[in-house]
Design an enzyme around this catalytic site. Structure first.
Site, PDB file in Angstrom:
ATOM      1  N   HIS A  26      30.418  59.527  49.369  1.00  0.00           N
ATOM      2  CA  HIS A  26      31.219  58.306  49.385  1.00  0.00           C
ATOM      3  C   HIS A  26      30.445  57.124  49.976  1.00  0.00           C
ATOM      4  O   HIS A  26      30.568  55.991  49.490  1.00  0.00           O
ATOM      5  CB  HIS A  26      32.516  58.573  50.164  1.00  0.00           C
ATOM      6  CG  HIS A  26      33.327  57.355  50.435  1.00  0.00           C
ATOM      7  ND1 HIS A  26      33.418  56.789  51.683  1.00  0.00           N
ATOM      8  CD2 HIS A  26      34.072  56.577  49.607  1.00  0.00           C
ATOM      9  CE1 HIS A  26      34.195  55.725  51.620  1.00  0.00           C
ATOM     10  NE2 HIS A  26      34.603  55.572  50.371  1.00  0.00           N
ATOM     11  N   GLU A  81      28.370  55.751  47.353  1.00  0.00           N
ATOM     12  CA  GLU A  81      29.189  54.941  46.446  1.00  0.00           C
ATOM     13  C   GLU A  81      29.242  53.492  46.961  1.00  0.00           C
ATOM     14  O   GLU A  81      29.096  52.542  46.191  1.00  0.00           O
ATOM     15  CB  GLU A  81      30.598  55.527  46.341  1.00  0.00           C
ATOM     16  CG  GLU A  81      31.542  54.720  45.464  1.00  0.00           C
ATOM     17  CD  GLU A  81      32.961  54.714  45.989  1.00  0.00           C
ATOM     18  OE1 GLU A  81      33.528  55.786  46.222  1.00  0.00           O
ATOM     19  OE2 GLU A  81      33.504  53.616  46.183  1.00  0.00           O
ATOM     20  N   HIS A  82      29.440  53.326  48.259  1.00  0.00           N
ATOM     21  CA  HIS A  82      29.445  51.969  48.824  1.00  0.00           C
ATOM     22  C   HIS A  82      28.079  51.299  48.647  1.00  0.00           C
ATOM     23  O   HIS A  82      27.998  50.122  48.295  1.00  0.00           O
ATOM     24  CB  HIS A  82      29.795  52.035  50.312  1.00  0.00           C
ATOM     25  CG  HIS A  82      31.259  52.100  50.585  1.00  0.00           C
ATOM     26  ND1 HIS A  82      31.912  51.148  51.339  1.00  0.00           N
ATOM     27  CD2 HIS A  82      32.204  52.995  50.215  1.00  0.00           C
ATOM     28  CE1 HIS A  82      33.198  51.464  51.419  1.00  0.00           C
ATOM     29  NE2 HIS A  82      33.400  52.582  50.753  1.00  0.00           N
TER      30      HIS A  82
END
Lengths: 460, 440
Positions: A72, A75-76
């Site tokens: 995650h 993803e950022h």
């Protein structure tokens, strides 16, 4: 534009009545480029728009202990720039073209999407192909973004009592499988994550041969495949790491946990290990469990709300759910909030009593037909959303199921009998495979303040 | 490859601006014999039908001592009606795969229905919808049970810092105006609400002249007319409801509420605009630059990108029947609360003082204009627009002229509109969270 398109409705309707809705929909194009990028296109010409999604088969289940949450975090970082497209430019260019974009990370995958006018697909592809290969993860940008991710964790989990229970439930129900870790990561892992961890993740998983491009909308499939070849084709395939199965050992007895956090109401969540779809055209139990969930809570007067909320009034809410499409091992789940004056134990006993009743007596023909009618109608309704259609294709494919599994889903569900549902309830909803989590609400007492600094704050 | 491609894209953007948007949606509008307003778009692409029926019966119409009455009146519509028990209603809908939902906010209350458009399914679902709208039973046992469930939800909300902040924000912004009250009501007032209160509220608010019927999908005009007549004919006769009073801006205030949360929830704002306000487009487009445009917005750039203070930072106008709120919000850990609050205030003050740059506003217009097709790319979205246009009596060409109105907004218009509407020194501030140093 919606109202002035060709009229397929009447013909379609006859097919829906026969349960052949899938046959009337545009065929899905499914192809793979030489570098391993899978390309899936679903034409839908209702409106002059399209959605483009790039799915990576890399989610939190591929993480290692100590760096949970890195899927995650990456993803950022994917929005933080490449050699050619500086930080902020990706989003600015998509926005200027009228696009809506975002990304999401789950246990099984990480996906990036743009919704735009149909002629903007090449822009989306150019930018996605660029960041598939050329991402720059800068130390200073990482240091700021990891703070943002920790704020996201505080918002989604720490300050949400039921989310804390769910997180603890997962960490208990799964003993070894990485589904035990939250997608957003444990806070301590986030606090100790480095830019190098994110770079390692990117180098490990972000390659065309670990990705699927899904495009749905007012597009020409052949043209989409040609454009995909043009933009993604030049990217080189890379060897992917071996994925260990990490199979979950058999549970040997009920597990119980209590979670004490500041909250106002108690809360109860139950989870049973359950099989997900592997051979979509032969499996029975995963489909039967989906029907079972519909019988239990698929409408306002389905068994659980009817008995627990309306008749006995021992719950204010109750719900069940089962996701049959996943890379890892599944869970059949029920959660509920007790009504005032009723203990969590009483509620748990009542829920398990309803399950025992189905195991003993089965489900009625009317209940079965009702759930199937809802499934058939929902299959039509979901075609109103382009995004959801693409999303389903991406989920199926990333979970290792072919697009045909999605097309055949309704007919498989329709073939499930009352006996199948009863047998699945008997086989799956057993105590030895059950985990029970209870929220024990603690008072909402603010932590003791530091001595007040006069003149800084005005408490009202 | 990339630059060549970008030039092509830029050219496309310019072309888009040069060509005026074509007429968008053929909205048909009429009134039923009993005075209900109908808005209809015919579309046969999918074998399904969406219907929404709304009334001016939101929480702003609660009698002050009965806060929660409007919400219960709407929530209990499908819990027994027109001779059907609540389980008969749920089962008849499920048997044909139909989904009935609701809509409830400060202005509006209503029911939505999504059904297959084939005759048997459609007729059965619409029959249930008509009974639910026209003759809710409000049976005493169900009323008592549902009151307890709403109270439980309100109690649970006290544990959520975001919900606590929102409640305090509306109270501080709206004072004694009906918009001050929470949509779901007051947990201390709900026990006193009776079946008679509910019946009376339904009789006076769920009337035919007060109804807006939106219909979208696979049905002919003749059948749509029949449908609207069937839904409206059995509604209480009555008249429209009195208009809400105009809110008065309250003076600046800061409200601090202690809460054992990891993050502080910060809301800054004040009274904004009504739906029919002539400044609507200038404020809407301008707010894209301030806090509505995601990564394009100043708030997200300053608070998230530059400083890592928050996952989410935003601002928006919520235009209502009378002036709805302007809200700026963020969530950040206890330790960065004061810094983030200061940055948010500075960002707002600077934006109001200087307005957006030409480049920022061009980007805002480009996104909104080029993204317009995404606003009407599904039956669901079109239904929502029909209900909105009908309820707020927006012009029938609202969507046809939308992009032109956006393109007409310039920097001077944004600056002037914000100067008229937003005084950064007169904002309400609400902070819900732990005291600094209080957490381990």
């Amino acid at each position: 534009m919606n109202a002035h398109r060709k009229k397929a409705g009447a013909a379609l309707l006859g097919l829906v009545a026969l349960g052949l809705a899938g046959a009337a929909q545009a065929a899905v194009v499914d192809t793979t480029l030489a570098n391993g990028l899978r390309v899936i296109v679903k034409e839908d010409h209702r409106a002059p728009v399209m959605v483009s999604q790039v799915w990576y088969r890399a989610g939190s289940m591929d993480e290692f202990n100590g760096t949970t949450g890195v899927a995650h975090v990456l993803e950022h970082m994917m929005f933080k720039g490449t050699k050619d497209v500086p930080a902020g430019e990706f989003s600015r260019r998509i926005a200027a073209a009228g696009g809506r974009e975002n990304a999401f990370t789950s246990r099984d995958h990480t996906a990036y999407f743009q919704q735009m006018q149909k002629d903007k697909l090449p822009l989306s592809m150019a930018l996605e192909a660029d960041r598939m290969a050329n991402l720059v993860i800068d130390d200073a940008a990482f240091a700021k973004e990891i703070q943002v991710v920790m704020e996201e964790r505080r918002m989604r989990t720490e300050d949400n009592p039921q989310a804390v229970v769910q997180e603890t439930l997962m960490a208990t129900a799964y003993q070894t499988h990485p589904y035990r870790n939250p997608v957003i990561g444990w806070m301590n892992d986030l606090e100790n994550m480095t830019a190098a961890d994110a770079r390692d993740w990117y180098a490990r998983w972000y390659a065309p041969n670990n990705a699927t491009l899904v495009v749905a909308g007012d597009v020409d499939a052949a043209r989409v495949v040609a454009d995909a070849q043009r933009f993604f084709g030049p990217l080189a395939a890379r060897p992917l790491p071996v994925r260990k199965p990490q199979a979950e050992p058999q549970q040997r007895g009920v597990k119980r946990i209590t979670v004490k956090v500041p909250a106002k109401l108690p809360y109860l969540a139950l989870a049973w290990h359950a099989p997900v779809l592997r051979q979509w055209d032969r499996d029975v139990v995963p489909y039967a469990l989906q029907i079972l969930s519909g019988v239990l809570s698929g409408n306002d007067s389905a068994r659980l709300p009817q008995v627990l909320v309306k008749e006995r009034q021992i719950a204010v809410n109750v719900d069940s759910g089962f996701d049959a499409v996943a890379r890892g091992p599944g869970l059949f789940m029920i959660d509920a909030t007790p009504a005032e004056g009723h203990a969590v134990a009483e509620l748990e006993a009542a829920i398990r009593g309803e399950i025992a009743r189905i195991q003993r007596e089965g489900v009625s023909p009317q209940e079965l037909e009702r759930v199937k009618s809802q499934i058939i109608a929902a299959d039509v309704f979901q075609r109103d959303s382009l995004f959801y259609q693409a999303m389903q294709l991406g989920e199926y494919v990333t979970a290792g199921l072919p697009p045909e599994a999605l097309e055949g889903r309704v007919s498989r569900l329709r073939s499930i009998s009352a006996e199948d549902v009863q047998a699945a309830a008997r086989a799956v909803l057993v105590d030895d495979a059950l985990t029970v989590a209870v929220l024990d609400p603690q008072p909402l007492v603010p932590k003791p303040p530091r001595p007040a600094v006069p003149g800084v704050r005005h408490v009202q | 490859m990339f630059n060549e491609f970008l030039r092509a894209v830029l050219a496309a953007v310019i072309v888009c601006f040069a060509v005026p948007a074509a007429a968008t949606l053929p909205i048909q509008h009429w009134r039923t014999a009993h005075g209900a307003a109908v808005y209809f778009v015919e579309s046969h692409e999918l074998p399904m039908l969406d219907v929404a029926v709304d009334f001016a019966a939101g929480s702003a119409y609660d009698p002050a001592p009965k806060a929660g009455l409007a919400h219960l009146a709407q929530g209990l519509l499908d819990q027994g009606a027109g001779g059907l028990s609540e389980s008969e209603i749920a089962h008849r809908l499920a048997d044909v795969g139909a989904v009935m939902g609701g809509h409830f906010d400060r202005d509006r209350a209503g029911v939505t229905l999504r059904t297959l458009s084939s005759r048997r399914e459609r007729d059965q679902a619409l029959d249930v919808m008509a009974r639910v709208l026209q003759a809710p039973a409000y049976s005493p046992a169900v009323v008592e049970r549902e009151k307890k469930r709403v109270i439980a939800a309100l109690v649970e909300a006290e544990a959520q810092p975001g919900a606590v902040a929102e409640k305090a924000f509306y109270q501080a912004v709206y004072g004694s105006h009906p918009y001050a009250r929470p949509e779901q009501g007051d947990k201390d007032a709900i026990p006193g609400i009776t079946r008679d209160d509910l019946l009376a509220f339904h009789r006076t608010h769920y009337t035919a002249p007060n109804a807006v019927v939106a219909i979208m999908g696979d049905i002919s005009r003749a059948d749509a007319e029949d449908l609207a007549e069937r839904l409206a004919a059995g509604l209480p006769p009555g008249s429209g409801v009195p208009a809400l009073p105009a809110p008065i801006a309250n003076p600046a205030r800061e409200v601090r509420i202690a809460h054992p949360s990891a993050q502080s929830h910060v809301l800054i704002g004040g009274v904004g605009i009504a739906r029919n306000d002539p400044d609507f487009f200038a404020l809407y487009v301008g707010n894209y630059v301030l806090g509505g445009g995601g990564f394009d917005s100043r708030l997200l750039k300053e608070i998230r990108d530059r400083r890592g203070y928050a996952y989410s930072a935003y601002s928006y106008f919520a235009p209502l029947a009378v002036a709805g709120p302007f809200t700026l919000g963020l969530q950040t850990k206890t330790e960065t609360t004061e810094d983030a609050l200061a940055v948010a205030r500075d960002t707002l003050a600077q934006f109001v003082a200087e307005g957006p740059s030409e480049a920022e506003l061009a980007q805002a217009r480009a996104n909104l204009v080029n993204g317009f097709p995404l606003r009407i790319d599904s039956n669901r979205k079109i239904l929502d627009y029909l209900a909105l246009i009908g309820f707020y009596r927006l012009p029938l060409d609202y969507l046809d002229t939308w992009t032109a109105r956006v393109e007409a907004v310039d920097v001077a218009a944004v600056r002037a509109a914000f100067a008229r509407r937003i005084d950064p020194r007169a904002m309400v501030t609400v902070v819900v969270g732990a005291e600094p140093g209080g957490r381990p």
